[in-house]
Design a protein around this motif. Structure first.
Motif, PDB file in Angstrom:
ATOM      1  N   ASN A   1      38.412 -12.530  51.166  1.00 32.77           N
ATOM      2  CA  ASN A   1      39.410 -12.091  52.153  1.00 32.77           C
ATOM      3  C   ASN A   1      39.171 -12.751  53.516  1.00 32.77           C
ATOM      4  N   THR A   2      37.919 -12.977  53.867  1.00 38.71           N
ATOM      5  CA  THR A   2      37.636 -13.709  55.105  1.00 38.71           C
ATOM      6  C   THR A   2      38.197 -15.123  55.011  1.00 38.71           C
ATOM      7  N   PHE A   3      38.049 -15.741  53.843  1.00 41.42           N
ATOM      8  CA  PHE A   3      38.605 -17.085  53.641  1.00 41.42           C
ATOM      9  C   PHE A   3      40.132 -17.069  53.838  1.00 41.42           C
ATOM     10  N   ILE A   4      40.814 -16.087  53.223  1.00 41.46           N
ATOM     11  CA  ILE A   4      42.288 -16.033  53.353  1.00 41.46           C
ATOM     12  C   ILE A   4      42.656 -15.848  54.832  1.00 41.46           C
ATOM     13  N   LEU A   5      41.913 -14.977  55.504  1.00 37.71           N
ATOM     14  CA  LEU A   5      42.172 -14.728  56.930  1.00 37.71           C
ATOM     15  C   LEU A   5      42.029 -16.022  57.738  1.00 37.71           C
ATOM     16  N   GLN A   6      40.983 -16.778  57.465  1.00 36.46           N
ATOM     17  CA  GLN A   6      40.739 -18.000  58.240  1.00 36.46           C
ATOM     18  C   GLN A   6      41.771 -19.090  57.937  1.00 36.46           C
ATOM     19  N   MET A   7      42.242 -19.133  56.691  1.00 37.30           N
ATOM     20  CA  MET A   7      43.279 -20.122  56.370  1.00 37.30           C
ATOM     21  C   MET A   7      44.587 -19.744  57.067  1.00 37.30           C
ATOM     22  N   THR A   8      44.832 -18.425  57.165  1.00 37.19           N
ATOM     23  CA  THR A   8      46.045 -17.973  57.850  1.00 37.19           C
ATOM     24  C   THR A   8      46.010 -18.412  59.310  1.00 37.19           C
ATOM     25  N   ARG A   9      44.818 -18.356  59.892  1.00 37.32           N
ATOM     26  CA  ARG A   9      44.701 -18.670  61.322  1.00 37.32           C
ATOM     27  C   ARG A   9      44.501 -20.141  61.619  1.00 37.32           C
ATOM     28  N   ASN A  10      44.016 -20.913  60.650  1.00 38.80           N
ATOM     29  CA  ASN A  10      43.610 -22.299  60.938  1.00 38.80           C
ATOM     30  C   ASN A  10      44.291 -23.309  60.013  1.00 38.80           C
ATOM     31  N   PRO A  11      45.590 -23.585  60.248  1.00 38.30           N
ATOM     32  CA  PRO A  11      46.299 -24.501  59.343  1.00 38.30           C
ATOM     33  C   PRO A  11      45.655 -25.886  59.275  1.00 38.30           C
ATOM     34  N   GLU A  12      45.014 -26.323  60.372  1.00 35.44           N
ATOM     35  CA  GLU A  12      44.459 -27.690  60.353  1.00 35.44           C
ATOM     36  C   GLU A  12      43.239 -27.765  59.412  1.00 35.44           C
ATOM     37  N   ILE A  13      42.491 -26.668  59.304  1.00 36.04           N
ATOM     38  CA  ILE A  13      41.338 -26.652  58.383  1.00 36.04           C
ATOM     39  C   ILE A  13      41.857 -26.664  56.942  1.00 36.04           C
ATOM     40  N   GLN A  14      42.901 -25.869  56.720  1.00 39.26           N
ATOM     41  CA  GLN A  14      43.504 -25.827  55.389  1.00 39.26           C
ATOM     42  C   GLN A  14      44.021 -27.216  54.983  1.00 39.26           C
TER      43      GLN A  14
ATOM     44  N   ALA B   1      44.207 -25.660  46.093  1.00 38.94           N
ATOM     45  CA  ALA B   1      44.821 -26.747  45.325  1.00 38.94           C
ATOM     46  C   ALA B   1      46.305 -26.468  45.073  1.00 38.94           C
ATOM     47  N   VAL B   2      46.678 -25.190  44.955  1.00 36.70           N
ATOM     48  CA  VAL B   2      48.074 -24.912  44.568  1.00 36.70           C
ATOM     49  C   VAL B   2      48.874 -24.083  45.572  1.00 36.70           C
ATOM     50  N   PHE B   3      48.213 -23.463  46.544  1.00 35.92           N
ATOM     51  CA  PHE B   3      48.962 -22.622  47.485  1.00 35.92           C
ATOM     52  C   PHE B   3      48.813 -23.084  48.928  1.00 35.92           C
ATOM     53  N   ASP B   4      49.861 -22.790  49.712  1.00 33.78           N
ATOM     54  CA  ASP B   4      49.768 -22.879  51.174  1.00 33.78           C
ATOM     55  C   ASP B   4      49.677 -21.457  51.698  1.00 33.78           C
ATOM     56  N   ILE B   5      48.722 -21.239  52.594  1.00 33.82           N
ATOM     57  CA  ILE B   5      48.558 -19.909  53.185  1.00 33.82           C
ATOM     58  C   ILE B   5      48.961 -20.016  54.656  1.00 33.82           C
ATOM     59  N   SER B   6      49.804 -19.096  55.103  1.00 27.00           N
ATOM     60  CA  SER B   6      50.216 -19.161  56.517  1.00 27.00           C
ATOM     61  C   SER B   6      50.504 -17.754  57.024  1.00 27.00           C
ATOM     62  N   LYS B   7      50.870 -17.672  58.307  1.00 27.46           N
ATOM     63  CA  LYS B   7      51.146 -16.356  58.882  1.00 27.46           C
ATOM     64  C   LYS B   7      52.432 -15.781  58.283  1.00 27.46           C
ATOM     65  N   ALA B   8      52.440 -14.493  58.038  1.00 24.21           N
ATOM     66  CA  ALA B   8      53.647 -13.840  57.505  1.00 24.21           C
ATOM     67  C   ALA B   8      54.662 -13.690  58.638  1.00 24.21           C
ATOM     68  N   VAL B   9      55.911 -13.489  58.249  1.00 24.32           N
ATOM     69  CA  VAL B   9      56.987 -13.331  59.220  1.00 24.32           C
ATOM     70  C   VAL B   9      57.657 -11.986  58.933  1.00 24.32           C
TER      71      VAL B   9
END
Ligand code: HEM
Length: 510
Positions: A310-323, A460-468
């Protein structure tokens, strides 16, 4: 009611006085520094009640010491705030720093006495830990990696179907991995009864393990108070939680035993142990040890690993450039629309760096699982009394700016060489996340491989981003965490979408 309150208070004072006298008259050396202690109550009213690790890290600066002492109404607590002191005490003096403080609530009332992670140092603990390590060896990757991959693929499908339930899907996948590796049982895709039992049992363990939450832990004699007595709500709670704790250790084990007897069992920790039973010795006693040890897989492995993912998902949501960087690495190494395997791990240094940074940035168990000192000791001119709880401040160690500059920033690059092409072995591995010395997490190899395959496969298969939200406003995750033994991000929203039509087809083909 009033008279029972007076009786309880009297007992606390008598007990605190007894403990206080005991360790203040023993040595002429001072205790390690810490806030000034009041008679009897010690530091009870100064102790932080949440996010203790941050306050303790701050006190290290205030008192200019990476070892601290506090007194919680007669309970001596030592806090270890640096890697160096952790090595000196937990590793070099492990013979006396490897026990656990037993609590009446956890061991005697809820009856988690079979859980070796919470056992005192001694033969029963050694026997169970040895069995765990013998049949769940880091190098024997075939015992755990195929199951991890299988359930991560199921996780990808679930995330594609109902991405908004990602927290539930992650809990289910990791719970299923730990249970199937321990017992070889097949689990239902939703509402699995084994997972239900295990999660309920963890609620009792989490609540019972909160230091100071139950008076009976300071005054064990209270365990004899009848359940109907005013103020004895703890007995009724314990009885409820005991039911789940007992089911956790018995129900999946009995199911596995039946499958072994009928010849339908899949390979697992339990089946491997049964293959090795020594018929010349007491077989029933050996089965009890196997049963107890198997019960540690879910308790030790599920909640902890879920927190990290869950920390990983949180960080991907916040850091698109790392993703984006991680996905570029995956596309370059695997080719587009290909799922990673364990064989790819050495070729994916940026993913490896994300795994390390996830473990470092948020210590899953910020104060570790506290150890217990079984003999009087001296260290750097301080007296460390026998019977002290010794907590390694994992959070402080993983946020030491000498090892990790800008420690609050999530930056996987800190683990890479300047050209970013490989892991930099001069940077300290965030191993403190897994504790110390003889009690170090025996599941850390499984934890890191589970994190690797989950993180690499999801990216590899998903993009994670902020919800709207419905009005089109971006929902910022707060990034807040729960303060507890195992600390999780508070539930947050995010968007998880397949990266392309081909990615969606790949997920559907699994
Ligand atoms: C991110 C995942 C994990 C983290 C952060 C973690 C962390 C820890 C920590 C800090 C301890 C206490 C060490 C000490 O006393 O100094 C521990 C103990 C333990 N862990 Fe883990 N763990 C994780 C995953 C797992 C997994 C996957 C398993 C099992 C398959 C597991 C099984 C255990 C057991 C059985 C103990 C008790 C060891 C003992 O007291 O002798 N853990 N873990």
């Amino acid at each position: 009611m009033f008279s029972s309150a007076i009786a309880y208070t009297g007992l606390i004072i008598a007990y605190a006085l007894y403990r206080w006298k005991k360790w203040h008259t023993k040595s002429r050396l001072p205790l390690p520094p810490g806030p000034k202690k009041l008679p009897l109550v010690g530091n009870l009213f100064q102790l932080p009640t949440s996010f203790e690790w941050e306050t303790y890290a701050h006190w290290s600066e205030v008192y200019n010491s990476d070892i601290l002492h506090v007194d919680a109404a007669g309970t001596s607590i030592i806090i270890v705030n640096s890697h160096q002191v952790a090595m000196d005490l937990f590793e070099k003096r492990s013979a006396i720093y490897s026990s656990r403080a037993l609590t009446t609530m956890i061991q005697e009332l809820i009856k988690f006495d079979w859980l070796f992670g919470f056992m005192a140092y001694g033969e029963p603990w050694k026997e169970r830990r040895k069995l765990f390590q013998q049949h769940f060896h880091p190098l024997d990757t075939a015992t755990y990696q195929p199951k991890e991959q299988e359930y991560v693929h199921k996780l990808l499908k679930a995330l594609n179907r109902t991405p908004e339930n990602f927290i539930e899907h992650i809990r289910h996948a990791i719970g299923a991995i730990t249970i199937t590796i321990a017992y070889g049982l097949d689990l239902k895709p939703v509402n699995d009864p084994y997972i239900e039992i295990a999660e309920q049992a963890l609620i009792g363990l989490g609540a019972g393990a909160v230091p100071g939450a139950f008076l009976v832990d300071s005054i064990p004699i209270l365990k004899y108070v009848p359940s109907w007595f005013p103020g004895a709500g703890f007995k009724r709670k314990a009885a409820f939680w005991r039911k789940w704790a007992t089911m956790l250790v018995e129900v999946p084990f009995e199911a596995a035993q039946k499958e072994i007897a009928s010849g339908t069992a899949k390979p697992s920790f339990v089946s491997a142990c049964f293959n090795d039973l020594d018929e010349s010795k007491d077989v029933e006693a050996q089965k009890i040890v196997i049963r107890d040890t198997a019960g540690n897989f879910f308790v030790g492995g599920a909640d902890t690993s879920v927190s990290s993912i869950n920390t990983f998902i949180l960080q991907m949501t916040r850091n698109p450039e790392i993703q984006a960087k991680a996905q570029a690495e995956l596309d370059r190494v695997l080719g587009p629309n290909t799922l990673p395997t364990f064989a790819d791990e050495p070729s994916l240094p940026y993913i490896a760096a994300i795994v390390k940074e996830v473990l470092r940035w948020h210590a899953v168990t910020p104060l570790g699982v506290p150890h217990y000192l079984t003999e009087d000791d001296e260290y750097n001119g301080y007296f460390l009394p026998m019977g002290s709880i010794v907590a390694g401040n994992v959070w402080a160690i993983l946020h030491d700016k000498n090892d990790y500059p800008d420690p609050l920033v999530f930056r996987p690059e800190r683990f890479l060489t300047p050209d970013g092409t490989q892991l930099d072995h001069n940077v300290r591995d965030p191993l403190a996340a897994f504790g110390f010395g003889r009690r170090v997490c025996p599941g850390k190899h499984m934890a890191t491989s589970m994190l690797y395959i989950a993180i690499a496969s999801i990216l590899a298969v998903f993009d994670i981003s902020k919800a709207v939200d419905e009005e089109g406003n971006i929902i910022e995750p707060t990034g807040e965490y729960v303060s507890s033994l195992v600390s999780h991000p508070k539930p947050f929203k995010c968007s998880i979408k397949p990266r392309s039509e081909d990615a969606e087809k790949l997920i559907s083909s699994l």
